[in-house]
Design a protein around this motif. Sequence first.
Motif, PDB file in Angstrom:
ATOM      1  N   TYR A  64       0.825  -1.210   0.000  1.00  0.00           N
ATOM      2  CA  TYR A  64       0.000   0.000   0.000  1.00  0.00           C
ATOM      3  C   TYR A  64       0.862   1.264   0.000  1.00  0.00           C
ATOM      4  O   TYR A  64       0.573   2.225  -0.719  1.00  0.00           O
ATOM      5  CB  TYR A  64      -0.938  -0.026   1.207  1.00  0.00           C
ATOM      6  CG  TYR A  64      -1.836  -1.237   1.202  1.00  0.00           C
ATOM      7  CD1 TYR A  64      -2.932  -1.292   0.353  1.00  0.00           C
ATOM      8  CD2 TYR A  64      -1.564  -2.338   2.003  1.00  0.00           C
ATOM      9  CE1 TYR A  64      -3.752  -2.399   0.315  1.00  0.00           C
ATOM     10  CE2 TYR A  64      -2.371  -3.460   1.972  1.00  0.00           C
ATOM     11  CZ  TYR A  64      -3.467  -3.494   1.130  1.00  0.00           C
ATOM     12  OH  TYR A  64      -4.256  -4.607   1.089  1.00  0.00           O
TER      13      TYR A  64
ATOM     14  N   LYS B 251       1.244   4.017  -3.176  1.00  0.00           N
ATOM     15  CA  LYS B 251       1.065   5.455  -2.948  1.00  0.00           C
ATOM     16  C   LYS B 251       2.271   6.234  -3.467  1.00  0.00           C
ATOM     17  O   LYS B 251       2.132   7.301  -4.069  1.00  0.00           O
ATOM     18  CB  LYS B 251       0.875   5.728  -1.455  1.00  0.00           C
ATOM     19  CG  LYS B 251      -0.475   5.290  -0.912  1.00  0.00           C
ATOM     20  CD  LYS B 251      -0.568   5.585   0.576  1.00  0.00           C
ATOM     21  CE  LYS B 251      -1.901   5.104   1.138  1.00  0.00           C
ATOM     22  NZ  LYS B 251      -1.984   5.344   2.603  1.00  0.00           N
TER      23      LYS B 251
ATOM     24  N   GLY C 230      -1.702  -6.384  -6.396  1.00  0.00           N
ATOM     25  CA  GLY C 230      -2.634  -5.891  -5.383  1.00  0.00           C
ATOM     26  C   GLY C 230      -3.831  -6.797  -5.217  1.00  0.00           C
ATOM     27  O   GLY C 230      -4.256  -7.096  -4.092  1.00  0.00           O
TER      28      GLY C 230
END
Length: 427
Positions: free
Chosen positions: A223, A227, A380
């Motif tokens: 994560y 980002k 993901g």
Amino acid sequence: SIEENNAGVNWAIAQNAIDNLIHIIESESTLKRVSMRLFARVLVKGSPDRDQNEITAASYNYTYNHMKNSKHGKELVALIDRSSEDKTMENFMKYEKPDADNYIYGLFYYQHPYYSYGTLKRILVTRLGNSDLLKISYSSGDPGITYDLLRVSYQSGDPGIAYNTVEILMKEFVNEYRVLRYGETDKVIEYFKSELNRIGGELARHEDDLTKYNVDNRIINYYDETKEIAAINKEFELREQDVLFAYNSSKAMVEELERQMDENTRQAITNLNLVDKLREASDLTGKITEMETVSNTDTGSDQRLEEYRGDLVKTRKELSDISNQYISGKYTKSGIAKNNIVEQWLDQTLLFEKAKAELSIIQKSRSDLNGKYVFYAPVGTTIKRKERVINFSERNYLTTLQSYNEALMRKKNLEMTSAALKVLNPP
């Protein structure tokens, strides 16, 4: 009961509990275990020559000779383990079969004066008033001898048989009670324990699988990394726009300057020496741009960068010298100084080469960044799927663990209930 600390006494349940105790004591299964253990104890702890261990020689000789002289006496004698009453009893129970010729079967179901079901059924159990005390009366053999044991009236011609029957009955009845009370609970505990081991193993395998997947794909924190990639992409788009603007501007400027040059000036800028130097300056510009754009942890990179910059300044001066040698006349037809326009052309050409090098780097970086998007998109989805499986296994494990603890608590409650079953006066 630990499950009903603040609850009042339910007298119907209490009465039922007392009735259950009485029925367990009088049940066939309890009396059969009493018979088998009494038979094994007499043969293991008794003696043919003297009274010992509360067993008379007479009862031992009668029991032993009765068994030895039976149809399969030798087989039965071989089952006796003098070192262990429990092992001997286990051997007898394994030997027993529902067959008319089976001695152990007949010992309990026929008419033996010590061990038969008919004899042991004479044990009578009564409740003392409304209390939770039980009185047990047992008459066997010679009614002329009476012993008061544990509030038990036992009439028998052999005090050893009387004592051991009562003593064994007290233990076997409690054991039978515990088996009945614990039976289902133990099965539930065993089930939940096996489920805990199975689900715990699955949970460990799922976690190891996720760890291996992250290691194989070089993922530390998916994560945070995604980002960071999104932030880089935003910054990259702005930078790409600036580079394209510089590239197009310098290209247009070079074309405009070349349009304003006369024939002699154009010939001068196509001179081989000038072209070679220009190519050299372009190479240096590309190297400098790449080193300035791409971060490098090499300790010698800063020194090489300064060297390239010095070489570029030197090459730029040589370009000016070469251009001045081949330019004839002072002005162009439009009145612009020839050496000035060539200098501008050289400057813009170098800027164009720099912009072109930056654009090449940007395009390569764009390709790398697109590759990261292509890589992280399925990663993901896979990580989320694996995390869902782990989360499901964790919740399943915790639910099973709670049920397992509740079953253990239930068993502990039964143990506390069973612990209250005590003999007030030993035989």
